[in-house]
Design a protein around this motif. Structure first.
Motif, PDB file in Angstrom:
ATOM      1  N   GLU A  98      14.838 -24.610 -42.524  1.00 21.79           N
ATOM      2  CA  GLU A  98      15.278 -26.001 -42.347  1.00 21.79           C
ATOM      3  C   GLU A  98      16.800 -26.071 -42.185  1.00 21.79           C
ATOM      4  OE1 GLU A  98      15.232 -30.220 -44.846  1.00 21.79           O
ATOM      5  OE2 GLU A  98      14.430 -28.413 -45.757  1.00 21.79           O
ATOM      6  N   HIS A  99      17.522 -25.354 -43.014  1.00 22.89           N
ATOM      7  CA  HIS A  99      18.982 -25.391 -42.960  1.00 22.89           C
ATOM      8  C   HIS A  99      19.513 -24.704 -41.701  1.00 22.89           C
ATOM      9  CE1 HIS A  99      19.999 -27.032 -47.047  1.00 22.89           C
ATOM     10  NE2 HIS A  99      18.685 -26.869 -47.108  1.00 22.89           N
ATOM     11  N   ILE A 100      18.855 -23.639 -41.279  1.00 22.39           N
ATOM     12  CA  ILE A 100      19.260 -22.981 -40.030  1.00 22.39           C
ATOM     13  C   ILE A 100      19.125 -23.969 -38.865  1.00 22.39           C
ATOM     14  CG2 ILE A 100      18.605 -21.203 -38.336  1.00 22.39           C
ATOM     15  CD1 ILE A 100      17.946 -19.399 -40.793  1.00 22.39           C
ATOM     16  N   LYS A 101      18.053 -24.733 -38.882  1.00 23.29           N
ATOM     17  CA  LYS A 101      17.814 -25.715 -37.819  1.00 23.29           C
ATOM     18  C   LYS A 101      18.865 -26.820 -37.822  1.00 23.29           C
ATOM     19  CE  LYS A 101      15.320 -28.013 -34.753  1.00 23.29           C
ATOM     20  NZ  LYS A 101      15.082 -27.538 -33.396  1.00 23.29           N
ATOM     21  N   LYS A 102      19.296 -27.248 -39.009  1.00 21.98           N
ATOM     22  CA  LYS A 102      20.140 -28.437 -39.120  1.00 21.98           C
ATOM     23  C   LYS A 102      21.640 -28.159 -39.133  1.00 21.98           C
ATOM     24  CE  LYS A 102      16.583 -31.240 -41.277  1.00 21.98           C
ATOM     25  NZ  LYS A 102      16.164 -32.017 -42.437  1.00 21.98           N
ATOM     26  N   THR A 105      13.451 -18.757 -33.950  1.00 23.48           N
ATOM     27  CA  THR A 105      12.614 -18.309 -32.840  1.00 23.48           C
ATOM     28  C   THR A 105      11.528 -19.369 -32.628  1.00 23.48           C
ATOM     29  OG1 THR A 105      11.097 -17.186 -34.325  1.00 23.48           O
ATOM     30  CG2 THR A 105      12.976 -15.879 -33.483  1.00 23.48           C
ATOM     31  N   GLU A 106      10.637 -19.120 -31.720  1.00 18.19           N
ATOM     32  CA  GLU A 106       9.516 -20.043 -31.503  1.00 18.19           C
ATOM     33  C   GLU A 106       8.690 -20.177 -32.785  1.00 18.19           C
ATOM     34  OE1 GLU A 106       5.546 -20.287 -28.709  1.00 18.19           O
ATOM     35  OE2 GLU A 106       7.330 -19.320 -27.870  1.00 18.19           O
ATOM     36  N   THR A 107       8.477 -19.059 -33.469  1.00 16.16           N
ATOM     37  CA  THR A 107       7.757 -19.084 -34.747  1.00 16.16           C
ATOM     38  C   THR A 107       8.517 -19.910 -35.774  1.00 16.16           C
ATOM     39  OG1 THR A 107       6.773 -16.921 -34.332  1.00 16.16           O
ATOM     40  CG2 THR A 107       6.868 -17.635 -36.631  1.00 16.16           C
ATOM     41  N   GLY A 108       9.832 -19.711 -35.860  1.00 12.81           N
ATOM     42  CA  GLY A 108      10.666 -20.469 -36.788  1.00 12.81           C
ATOM     43  C   GLY A 108      10.611 -21.959 -36.524  1.00 12.81           C
ATOM     44  N   GLU A 109      10.580 -22.334 -35.254  1.00 10.10           N
ATOM     45  CA  GLU A 109      10.472 -23.753 -34.882  1.00 10.10           C
ATOM     46  C   GLU A 109       9.144 -24.343 -35.357  1.00 10.10           C
ATOM     47  OE1 GLU A 109      12.586 -25.903 -33.505  1.00 10.10           O
ATOM     48  OE2 GLU A 109      14.201 -24.523 -32.986  1.00 10.10           O
ATOM     49  N   LYS A 110       8.053 -23.578 -35.224  1.00  5.55           N
ATOM     50  CA  LYS A 110       6.745 -24.051 -35.681  1.00  5.55           C
ATOM     51  C   LYS A 110       6.745 -24.250 -37.195  1.00  5.55           C
ATOM     52  CE  LYS A 110       4.072 -21.960 -31.959  1.00  5.55           C
ATOM     53  NZ  LYS A 110       3.164 -20.860 -31.577  1.00  5.55           N
ATOM     54  N   ILE A 111       7.371 -23.320 -37.896  1.00  3.84           N
ATOM     55  CA  ILE A 111       7.459 -23.419 -39.357  1.00  3.84           C
ATOM     56  C   ILE A 111       8.288 -24.645 -39.733  1.00  3.84           C
ATOM     57  CG2 ILE A 111       8.376 -22.291 -41.434  1.00  3.84           C
ATOM     58  CD1 ILE A 111       7.682 -19.626 -39.814  1.00  3.84           C
ATOM     59  N   PHE A 112       9.415 -24.821 -39.047  1.00  6.52           N
ATOM     60  CA  PHE A 112      10.276 -25.973 -39.313  1.00  6.52           C
ATOM     61  C   PHE A 112       9.497 -27.277 -39.151  1.00  6.52           C
ATOM     62  CE2 PHE A 112      12.901 -29.384 -37.575  1.00  6.52           C
ATOM     63  CZ  PHE A 112      13.763 -29.593 -38.640  1.00  6.52           C
ATOM     64  N   LEU A 113       8.766 -27.423 -38.058  1.00  5.29           N
ATOM     65  CA  LEU A 113       8.028 -28.659 -37.786  1.00  5.29           C
ATOM     66  C   LEU A 113       6.919 -28.896 -38.812  1.00  5.29           C
ATOM     67  CD1 LEU A 113       7.823 -28.518 -33.887  1.00  5.29           C
ATOM     68  CD2 LEU A 113       9.232 -30.048 -35.284  1.00  5.29           C
ATOM     69  N   ALA A 114       6.193 -27.842 -39.190  1.00  8.40           N
ATOM     70  CA  ALA A 114       5.126 -27.987 -40.186  1.00  8.40           C
ATOM     71  C   ALA A 114       5.714 -28.361 -41.548  1.00  8.40           C
ATOM     72  CB  ALA A 114       4.327 -26.687 -40.289  1.00  8.40           C
ATOM     73  N   ALA A 128      12.392 -10.148 -40.185  1.00  9.87           N
ATOM     74  CA  ALA A 128      11.248  -9.234 -40.149  1.00  9.87           C
ATOM     75  C   ALA A 128       9.963  -9.969 -39.769  1.00  9.87           C
ATOM     76  CB  ALA A 128      11.083  -8.545 -41.500  1.00  9.87           C
ATOM     77  N   LYS A 129       9.873 -11.256 -40.136  1.00  9.77           N
ATOM     78  CA  LYS A 129       8.707 -12.075 -39.806  1.00  9.77           C
ATOM     79  C   LYS A 129       8.854 -12.751 -38.437  1.00  9.77           C
ATOM     80  CE  LYS A 129       7.665 -13.200 -44.631  1.00  9.77           C
ATOM     81  NZ  LYS A 129       7.530 -14.282 -45.626  1.00  9.77           N
ATOM     82  N   SER A 130       9.925 -12.438 -37.741  1.00  8.41           N
ATOM     83  CA  SER A 130      10.208 -12.985 -36.409  1.00  8.41           C
ATOM     84  C   SER A 130      10.340 -14.498 -36.391  1.00  8.41           C
ATOM     85  CB  SER A 130       9.142 -12.539 -35.399  1.00  8.41           C
ATOM     86  OG  SER A 130       9.124 -11.135 -35.309  1.00  8.41           O
ATOM     87  N   ALA A 131      10.847 -15.078 -37.485  1.00 10.83           N
ATOM     88  CA  ALA A 131      11.074 -16.521 -37.547  1.00 10.83           C
ATOM     89  C   ALA A 131      12.518 -16.867 -37.213  1.00 10.83           C
ATOM     90  CB  ALA A 131      10.725 -17.050 -38.937  1.00 10.83           C
ATOM     91  N   VAL A 132      13.412 -15.899 -37.373  1.00 11.32           N
ATOM     92  CA  VAL A 132      14.845 -16.099 -37.178  1.00 11.32           C
ATOM     93  C   VAL A 132      15.391 -14.920 -36.391  1.00 11.32           C
ATOM     94  CG1 VAL A 132      17.050 -16.168 -38.424  1.00 11.32           C
ATOM     95  CG2 VAL A 132      15.106 -17.446 -39.301  1.00 11.32           C
TER      96      VAL A 132
END
Length: 156
Positions: free
Chosen positions: A43-47, A97-106, A76-80
């Protein structure tokens, strides 16, 4: 009175644990392998504009070393993923990453649901009551943090 307060605060802490357990059981499957701390880091990386370890440490209120460990897990989890700016090749920044964006939105969807529930709950109180509660909780939190200073955890 102090015993009642300590009991109520202990019960509140236990309730937060129950909420976290319920959250894990009912969360969007994309969040399954992520801790609350990792989700908050995402969340903080996004904002934050050009988030680096120093900015994330200040924003999350955890040590730089703690942030480094979280970032390492998220990479390592390919979220960032890390990046550097052309004008500053030394500093490392992070993006989702695309995965990180999905996590952020959820994660944001869950936050929104809780904000709505809290808002509905708080409607029963007047503004002064809420302001007093906020002031009390902040002062008590500060008191607890000060109480930890110099606290000896090990048995002698």
């Amino acid at each position: 009175m102090t015993n009642n307060l300590n009991t109520l605060l202990s019960n509140l802490s236990n309730t937060f644990d129950l909420i976290n357990d319920a959250f894990k059981k009912n969360a969007d499957p994309v969040l399954t392998n992520y801790s609350i701390t990792e989700m908050h880091c995402i969340e903080h990386i996004k904002k934050i504009k050009n988030p680096n370890v120093t900015k994330l440490s200040a924003s999350l209120r955890i040590t730089r070393g703690g942030v480094c460990k979280i970032i390492k897990r998220l990479c390592a989890k390919s979220a960032v993923s890390p990046y550097r700016l052309d004008e500053n090749k030394k500093e490392i920044y992070y993006t989702l990453t695309e995965t990180g964006e999905k996590i952020f939105l959820a994660h944001e969807k869950i936050h929104q649901k809780w904000l709505e529930k809290d808002s509905d709950f708080l409607k029963q109180f007047n503004k002064k009551d809420v302001e007093f509660a906020l002031k009390f909780i902040q002062k008590y939190s500060d008191h607890l943090k000060k109480s930890l200073t110099g606290f000896e955890w090990r048995k002698k």
